[in-house]
Motif scaffolding. Structure first.
Motif, PDB file in Angstrom:
ATOM      1  N   GLY A  61       0.799  -1.210   0.000  1.00  0.00           N
ATOM      2  CA  GLY A  61       0.000   0.000   0.000  1.00  0.00           C
ATOM      3  C   GLY A  61       0.833   1.261   0.000  1.00  0.00           C
ATOM      4  O   GLY A  61       2.056   1.236  -0.143  1.00  0.00           O
ATOM      5  N   ASP A  62       0.155   2.400   0.201  1.00  0.00           N
ATOM      6  CA  ASP A  62       0.813   3.702   0.112  1.00  0.00           C
ATOM      7  C   ASP A  62       1.565   4.071   1.378  1.00  0.00           C
ATOM      8  O   ASP A  62       2.378   4.998   1.372  1.00  0.00           O
ATOM      9  CB  ASP A  62      -0.226   4.790  -0.192  1.00  0.00           C
ATOM     10  N   ASN A  63       1.276   3.371   2.503  1.00  0.00           N
ATOM     11  CA  ASN A  63       1.969   3.608   3.773  1.00  0.00           C
ATOM     12  C   ASN A  63       1.746   5.028   4.295  1.00  0.00           C
ATOM     13  O   ASN A  63       2.678   5.767   4.594  1.00  0.00           O
ATOM     14  CB  ASN A  63       3.471   3.319   3.646  1.00  0.00           C
ATOM     15  N   LEU A  64       0.470   5.381   4.434  1.00  0.00           N
ATOM     16  CA  LEU A  64       0.101   6.699   4.950  1.00  0.00           C
ATOM     17  C   LEU A  64       0.487   6.816   6.438  1.00  0.00           C
ATOM     18  O   LEU A  64       0.341   5.871   7.188  1.00  0.00           O
ATOM     19  CB  LEU A  64      -1.408   6.909   4.817  1.00  0.00           C
ATOM     20  N   TYR A  65       1.024   7.953   6.927  1.00  0.00           N
ATOM     21  CA  TYR A  65       1.263   9.209   6.215  1.00  0.00           C
ATOM     22  C   TYR A  65       2.762   9.461   6.112  1.00  0.00           C
ATOM     23  O   TYR A  65       3.218  10.582   6.327  1.00  0.00           O
ATOM     24  CB  TYR A  65       0.592  10.366   6.954  1.00  0.00           C
ATOM     25  N   THR A  66       3.522   8.393   5.862  1.00  0.00           N
ATOM     26  CA  THR A  66       4.954   8.578   5.657  1.00  0.00           C
ATOM     27  C   THR A  66       5.187   9.349   4.357  1.00  0.00           C
ATOM     28  O   THR A  66       4.294   9.469   3.511  1.00  0.00           O
ATOM     29  CB  THR A  66       5.678   7.228   5.579  1.00  0.00           C
ATOM     30  N   MET A  67       6.395   9.913   4.216  1.00  0.00           N
ATOM     31  CA  MET A  67       6.831  10.596   2.986  1.00  0.00           C
ATOM     32  C   MET A  67       5.876  11.715   2.581  1.00  0.00           C
ATOM     33  O   MET A  67       5.602  11.926   1.412  1.00  0.00           O
ATOM     34  CB  MET A  67       6.946   9.590   1.837  1.00  0.00           C
ATOM     35  N   SER A  68       5.378  12.442   3.566  1.00  0.00           N
ATOM     36  CA  SER A  68       4.338  13.433   3.302  1.00  0.00           C
ATOM     37  C   SER A  68       4.681  14.783   3.916  1.00  0.00           C
ATOM     38  O   SER A  68       5.404  14.879   4.913  1.00  0.00           O
ATOM     39  CB  SER A  68       2.993  12.965   3.885  1.00  0.00           C
ATOM     40  N   LEU A  69       4.110  15.819   3.329  1.00  0.00           N
ATOM     41  CA  LEU A  69       3.979  17.109   3.990  1.00  0.00           C
ATOM     42  C   LEU A  69       2.590  17.111   4.608  1.00  0.00           C
ATOM     43  O   LEU A  69       1.602  16.866   3.913  1.00  0.00           O
ATOM     44  CB  LEU A  69       4.119  18.254   2.995  1.00  0.00           C
ATOM     45  N   VAL A  70       2.519  17.355   5.926  1.00  0.00           N
ATOM     46  CA  VAL A  70       1.237  17.303   6.605  1.00  0.00           C
ATOM     47  C   VAL A  70       0.976  18.615   7.347  1.00  0.00           C
ATOM     48  O   VAL A  70       1.910  19.331   7.719  1.00  0.00           O
ATOM     49  CB  VAL A  70       1.161  16.122   7.603  1.00  0.00           C
ATOM     50  N   HIS A 127       4.379   4.556  -0.976  1.00  0.00           N
ATOM     51  CA  HIS A 127       5.098   3.271  -0.970  1.00  0.00           C
ATOM     52  C   HIS A 127       6.587   3.478  -1.305  1.00  0.00           C
ATOM     53  O   HIS A 127       7.154   2.809  -2.170  1.00  0.00           O
ATOM     54  CB  HIS A 127       4.467   2.310  -1.976  1.00  0.00           C
ATOM     55  N   GLU A 128       7.217   4.357  -0.571  1.00  0.00           N
ATOM     56  CA  GLU A 128       8.585   4.793  -0.881  1.00  0.00           C
ATOM     57  C   GLU A 128       9.607   3.698  -0.588  1.00  0.00           C
ATOM     58  O   GLU A 128       9.507   2.992   0.413  1.00  0.00           O
ATOM     59  CB  GLU A 128       8.883   6.047  -0.037  1.00  0.00           C
ATOM     60  N   GLN A 129      10.633   3.577  -1.469  1.00  0.00           N
ATOM     61  CA  GLN A 129      11.649   2.537  -1.321  1.00  0.00           C
ATOM     62  C   GLN A 129      13.081   3.040  -1.516  1.00  0.00           C
ATOM     63  O   GLN A 129      13.993   2.237  -1.696  1.00  0.00           O
ATOM     64  CB  GLN A 129      11.399   1.400  -2.327  1.00  0.00           C
TER      65      GLN A 129
END
Length: 593
Positions: free
Chosen positions: A329-338, A356-358
């Protein structure tokens, strides 16, 4: 001259109002640098003009403070009413006379555990209402009396043992005699934000892999290892009562219900992610609890808009790092501006730069507030400089993407997944733009960023089953051989999204940038040079060898009408292979009397 004076006055008044609205009683005097980034907008820009293009070549050291603790000195000093407060390696704190460097008091930190995440660096303190606040690498948030250094309160936010993993230990044992550093042990690096009577800070170490040294004894030139399954912790941001230290709210980065998201095939701005969506969905049921160890470290201080009551922060990579199949999945809310409500910690919006950052592309550089020009007129916006090489502009209340800059680096195989044969991708996990702050000059509407150009090789490896331990897979990330590696200081026009100028540095840039109304941009290098550039052209007008790599953001302030520039020089990288030494000095410059 009249126009320059008026611009400076407006900038001073705006900074003072911003601090007043934030609930801080610290006055943003003309000469102060009272908070990380100077004010809650995180602009790293000063209205001071005494040091300018015409005289910066005469800048000389005026005093030096040596902490006595060598290495990884990354802190940004804070200056309030003629007193400088600075944290050093190991979370010690000193209060200094900002005019002379005379030590007023020191606080010696006694860590409760020797096991911490990464090097023992700290990136600064916050000062408000007679207290100095620090978040420590051993997981504590503390308040010191600003006049004496006396410990007022000490909140244990992370248990000393929190973060150990059997999987990490098992993998370390398979790597032979190569030294291994790091684990998913939680701690703090960022300077706190003080707002609405709250001390706000987030943990790091939630999703980082093991660091394996190379043959030269370095870590940057070695590899980072992300382990399949069961490795990591939930990242979180919390707010503590500034008077008592009691926790008031906590926001977790990983979403408990529905962290898989929509299984996006592209980034929100349309770049293909090259995901095997079918394989992820097939693995989803088996890994439905992956969010419990899902990562999402928080590296740097949020920006704050007191009128909206919102804070803006970037979140880090999911865990396991660089290995995605066990976290479908997208793995919310990693790799985000919140954006979060400052009083409650409730999520208002998010923009996930890389679902889904790798590849280690943490949203690490601190966001900064700007006024964006759009076809509909001026819009209050928040900007974020990314490791993927773009600067994003968002409308503050909704998170709507207003614009994206042109790429500031040359991409290669962007978002190509790791593979058994090794996949070369540019940029690597060190950037384009990592944790280092970006300076923003509202008058010119330009951002000044330290941009790293380079590539990494992402390789999936397998450790055979042994005894009761099943087969173990992991991703090893190492510097790509034969690929160009260099840094540039780049000025970006935020109206057009284009680079106005870009200057290649002699060594890797580090620490972040400072811009001033005197038409200057200060930027540090890992070889120890602090450089002053012409903000209009990028030309280097002055440079000084500080004796050790520049690790922290430079700042400027004034006392009794004299302007100073200060920077930490203690070594900028946690690598022995860089060829540049470490130190313990805070170097302060001024024009000759």
């Amino acid at each position: 001259m009249r126009r320059d004076a008026t611009s400076s006055a407006r900038a001073r008044i705006g900074a003072a109002l911003l601090l007043l609205l934030s609930g801080s009683v610290v006055a943003a005097g003309e000469g102060d640098w009272p908070a990380f980034g100077r004010d809650p907008s995180n602009g790293h820009h000063s209205p001071l003009t005494t040091i300018d293009r015409s005289n910066v070549a005469r800048l000389r050291p005026t005093w030096i403070f040596q902490s006595g603790v060598t290495g990884y000195f990354q802190a940004e000093p804070v200056i309030v009413e003629g007193v400088m407060y600075v944290s050093t390696t190991g979370n010690h704190v000193a209060a200094l006379d900002a005019k002379t460097g005379r030590v007023l008091w020191t606080y010696t930190h006694k860590a409760r555990t020797e096991k911490i995440f990464g090097p023992p660096s700290n990136r600064g303190v916050a000062v408000s209402e007679g207290l100095v606040f620090e978040a420590t690498m051993d997981g504590r948030v503390i308040a010191l009396d600003a006049k004496t250094g006396r410990l007022v309160w000490d909140q244990e936010a992370v248990r000393p043992e929190e973060g150990e993993t059997e999987t990490a230990s098992a993998l370390a044992a398979t790597l032979g005699d190569k030294p291994v550093q790091g684990s998913s042990r939680l701690g703090f690096k960022m300077p706190p934000l003080v707002a609405e009577g709250l001390v706000i800070v987030g943990v790091t170490g939630a999703g980082y892999g093991l660091h394996v040294e190379d043959e030269k004894g370095g870590l940057d030139g070695g590899s980072v290892v992300g382990i399949e399954g069961g490795y990591g912790r939930r990242g979180w941001l919390a707010a503590y009562d500034a008077k008592t230290g009691a926790e008031r709210w906590r926001w977790y980065v990983t979403k408990e219900d529905g962290w898989e998201g929509v299984f996006a095939e592209t980034t929100p701005d349309g770049i293909p992610l090259n995901r095997d969506i079918a394989a992820e969905k097939a693995a989803a049921e088996k890994n439905r609890d992956a969010w419990k160890v899902g990562g999402g470290s928080l590296w740097m201080t949020p920006a704050y808009d007191p009128a909206l009551g919102l804070i803006f922060l970037g979140t880090g990579n999911p865990a396991p790092q660089n290995f995605g199949l066990t976290r479908p999945g997208d793995n919310l809310y990693t790799m985000s501006l919140v954006a979060l409500d400052v009083r409650t910690g409730q999520l208002r919006w998010h923009f996930q730069q890389v679902p889904h950052e790798q590849w280690g592309y943490d949203v690490a550089s601190p966001p900064f507030l700007v006024e964006a020009t759009t076809p509909d007129g001026q819009v209050k916006a928040v900007a974020q400089a990314s490791k993927t090489g773009f600067i994003y502009l968002h409308e503050r209340t909704t998170g709507r993407l207003l614009a994206r800059s042109e790429p500031l680096i040359t991409h290669k195989n962007l978002f190509a997944p790791p593979s058994p044969e090794g996949t070369v991708v540019s940029p690597g996990p060190l950037g384009a733009i990592s944790w280092h702050p970006v300076a923003y000059d509202a008058v010119s509407n330009r951002a000044f960023a330290q941009v790293r150009h380079g590539a990494a090789t992402y390789t999936i490896k397998t450790v055979p089953a042994s005894g009761n331990r099943p087969e173990l897979r992991y991703t090893e990330t190492s510097e790509a051989k034969g690929e160009p590696t260099f840094s540039t200081l780049t000025a970006i026009d935020l109206a057009s999204g284009k680079a106005v100028w870009s200057k290649k540095a002699g060594s890797r840039l580090s620490g972040g940038t400072l811009s001033t109304a005197g038409g200057l941009v200060f930027s540090g290098e890992e070889d120890g040079h602090l450089d002053a550039h012409d903000a209009g052209t990028g030309e280097i007008l002055w440079r000084f060898q500080c004796g050790a790599g520049i690790g922290g953001p430079p700042v400027t302030y004034a006392v009794d009408g004299r302007q100073y520039v200060a920077v930490a020089a203690g070594g900028a990288s946690f690598t022995k292979a860089s060829g540049f030494g470490t130190g313990d000095a805070l170097v302060v410059f001024a024009l000759p009397d």
